[in-house]
Design a protein around this motif. Structure first.
Motif, PDB file in Angstrom:
ATOM      1  N   ASP A 272      -7.229  -4.972  -2.670  1.00  0.00           N
ATOM      2  CA  ASP A 272      -7.507  -4.281  -1.553  1.00  0.00           C
ATOM      3  C   ASP A 272      -8.800  -4.829  -0.795  1.00  0.00           C
ATOM      4  O   ASP A 272      -9.049  -4.403   0.362  1.00  0.00           O
ATOM      5  CB  ASP A 272      -7.414  -2.571  -1.629  1.00  0.00           C
ATOM      6  CG  ASP A 272      -6.011  -2.212  -2.266  1.00  0.00           C
ATOM      7  OD1 ASP A 272      -5.929  -1.493  -3.182  1.00  0.00           O
ATOM      8  OD2 ASP A 272      -4.930  -2.718  -1.505  1.00  0.00           O
TER       9      ASP A 272
ATOM     10  N   LEU B 217      -7.126   2.430  -5.577  1.00  0.00           N
ATOM     11  CA  LEU B 217      -7.669   1.340  -4.956  1.00  0.00           C
ATOM     12  C   LEU B 217      -7.563   0.110  -6.220  1.00  0.00           C
ATOM     13  O   LEU B 217      -7.926   0.511  -7.205  1.00  0.00           O
ATOM     14  CB  LEU B 217      -9.045   1.372  -4.400  1.00  0.00           C
ATOM     15  CG  LEU B 217      -8.950   2.063  -2.787  1.00  0.00           C
ATOM     16  CD1 LEU B 217     -10.327   2.557  -2.368  1.00  0.00           C
ATOM     17  CD2 LEU B 217      -8.293   1.056  -1.857  1.00  0.00           C
TER      18      LEU B 217
ATOM     19  N   VAL C 132       0.807  -1.150   0.042  1.00  0.00           N
ATOM     20  CA  VAL C 132      -0.195  -0.068  -0.178  1.00  0.00           C
ATOM     21  C   VAL C 132       0.867   1.277   0.051  1.00  0.00           C
ATOM     22  O   VAL C 132       0.302   2.473  -0.173  1.00  0.00           O
ATOM     23  CB  VAL C 132      -1.007  -0.115   1.269  1.00  0.00           C
ATOM     24  CG1 VAL C 132      -1.668  -1.352   1.256  1.00  0.00           C
ATOM     25  CG2 VAL C 132      -0.225   0.359   2.429  1.00  0.00           C
TER      26      VAL C 132
END
Length: 115
Positions: A89, A85, A63
């Motif tokens: 995720d 995103l 991330v």
């Protein structure tokens, strides 16, 4: 005891953004760190991001550059800004607080990223 309440999850398309919030209440004095973990179906819970009382942060490699953890001490709230995103995720995101070596968890909030 520390109570944690998460909010902000939902369904978003790949490339989109979401911001998660975690409000802490109860015995919040001496919380040494707060963080976000996630658990996808069939997988172990993993650390996403963490912030200490001193403001130090660390992130999962997956991330870095996309997610940002921050806090508002006046509101006793920690945020996770999630940008760019990806479908991977998708998970239930849990807020965590550590106080005197004891860990506390929120109820979790679902984040679903569609491709």
């Amino acid at each position: 005891q520390v109570q944690l309440v998460e909010s902000g999850g939902g369904l978003v398309q790949a490339g989109g953004s979401l911001r998660l919030s975690c409000a802490a209440s109860g015995s919040i004095v001496s919380i040494s760190a707060m963080g976000w973990y996630r658990q996808a179906p069939g997988k172990q819970r993993e650390l996403v991001a963490r912030i200490t009382s001193g403001g130090s942060t660390n992130y999962a490699d997956s991330v870095k550059g996309r997610f940002t953890i921050s806090r508002d001490n006046a509101k006793n709230t920690v945020y996770l800004q999630m940008n760019s995103l990806k479908p991977e995720d998708t998970a239930v995101y849990y807020c965590n607080a550590v106080r005197w070596g004891a860990g506390y968890w929120g109820q979790g909030t679902q984040v679903t990223v569609s491709s």
